[in-house]
Scaffold this active site. Sequence first.
Site, PDB file in Angstrom:
ATOM      1  N   GLY A  25     -14.022  -8.914 -24.986  1.00 31.88           N
ATOM      2  CA  GLY A  25     -15.113  -8.039 -26.026  1.00 31.88           C
ATOM      3  C   GLY A  25     -15.104  -8.847 -26.982  1.00 31.88           C
ATOM      4  N   GLN A  70     -16.834 -10.660 -36.027  1.00 33.37           N
ATOM      5  CA  GLN A  70     -15.885 -12.012 -35.671  1.00 33.37           C
ATOM      6  C   GLN A  70     -16.874 -13.036 -35.769  1.00 33.37           C
ATOM      7  OE1 GLN A  70     -14.509  -9.616 -31.925  1.00 33.37           O
ATOM      8  NE2 GLN A  70     -12.508 -10.807 -32.562  1.00 33.37           N
ATOM      9  N   CYS A 107      -6.469 -10.497 -29.436  1.00 29.07           N
ATOM     10  CA  CYS A 107      -7.854 -10.457 -30.340  1.00 29.07           C
ATOM     11  C   CYS A 107      -8.225 -11.840 -30.413  1.00 29.07           C
ATOM     12  CB  CYS A 107      -7.530  -9.977 -31.679  1.00 29.07           C
ATOM     13  SG  CYS A 107      -8.904  -9.635 -32.867  1.00 29.07           S
ATOM     14  N   LEU A 108      -9.571 -12.371 -30.238  1.00 27.90           N
ATOM     15  CA  LEU A 108     -10.131 -13.796 -30.311  1.00 27.90           C
ATOM     16  C   LEU A 108     -10.072 -14.339 -31.781  1.00 27.90           C
ATOM     17  CD1 LEU A 108     -13.039 -13.365 -27.860  1.00 27.90           C
ATOM     18  CD2 LEU A 108     -10.845 -14.176 -27.581  1.00 27.90           C
ATOM     19  N   HIS A 160     -10.993  -0.862 -30.120  1.00 26.38           N
ATOM     20  CA  HIS A 160     -10.748  -2.297 -30.540  1.00 26.38           C
ATOM     21  C   HIS A 160     -11.898  -2.870 -31.222  1.00 26.38           C
ATOM     22  CE1 HIS A 160      -8.398  -6.257 -30.661  1.00 26.38           C
ATOM     23  NE2 HIS A 160      -9.809  -6.734 -31.021  1.00 26.38           N
ATOM     24  N   GLU A 161     -13.077  -2.738 -30.605  1.00 23.89           N
ATOM     25  CA  GLU A 161     -14.240  -3.398 -31.117  1.00 23.89           C
ATOM     26  C   GLU A 161     -14.835  -2.536 -32.307  1.00 23.89           C
ATOM     27  OE1 GLU A 161     -14.662  -6.459 -30.192  1.00 23.89           O
ATOM     28  OE2 GLU A 161     -13.413  -6.424 -28.655  1.00 23.89           O
ATOM     29  N   HIS A 208     -13.280  -3.374 -35.405  1.00 19.38           N
ATOM     30  CA  HIS A 208     -13.852  -4.568 -35.907  1.00 19.38           C
ATOM     31  C   HIS A 208     -15.134  -4.341 -36.951  1.00 19.38           C
ATOM     32  CE1 HIS A 208     -11.529  -7.900 -34.725  1.00 19.38           C
ATOM     33  NE2 HIS A 208     -11.638  -7.694 -33.317  1.00 19.38           N
TER      34      HIS A 208
END
Length: 173
Positions: free
Chosen positions: A46, A51, A91-92, A133-134, A137
């Site tokens: 994702g 981000q 997480c990226l 999670h997204e 963000h």
Amino acid sequence: MALLKVIHFPDSRLRRVAQPVTEFGPSVQQLARDMAETMYAANGVGLAAVQVGVTRRVVVIDISASRDELLVLVNPRLVSAVGSQESDEGCLSVPEVYEPVVRAEKVVCQYQSPDGGEHTIEADGLLAVCLQHEIDHLDGRLFVDHLSRLKRERIRKKCLKRERQRVEAGQAA
Ligand code: K1U
Ligand code: ZN
């Protein structure tokens, strides 16, 4: 298509709250394509626009093993969240850190496609985790916010140290 730079924790830009998309069409489609390319290149499942420094409510997700089931969600919102599940999250924006997080087990999410069409998706398992999670963000929240203050502080120091080492080695962030 373009690879975008993923911002790393604890950069304050990750704390911005993304604004709803009101203009649909080519510009959102291009952003989604670039985000998808960036997510696939980083082997993520994702990515949220925040981000990559874009404060718009756009998310891409692909949890398939074949990496050909891309979901593009514009203005996603959870309309139902029930039960609970605990699973390891990464997480990226927080590279090389994986920690267990408790999330809702099943969610219903309403969203728009890049052309403005309205959609609803029901999810459990990894897709439900990924959606939560997204959307976090997009609201300036990170998975480390679900951990204890002690763990979050350790992770913050680890990330800062790694960033310093990168700079000293002359590598781009
Ligand atoms: O938003 C992101 O930073 C992407 C993130 C999404 C995510 C993964 C796992 C649980 C919740 C959200 C990642 O893609 S992390 C890297 C990854 O590929 C992965 C990590 C753990 C499980 C499955 C995949
Ligand atoms: Zn993340």
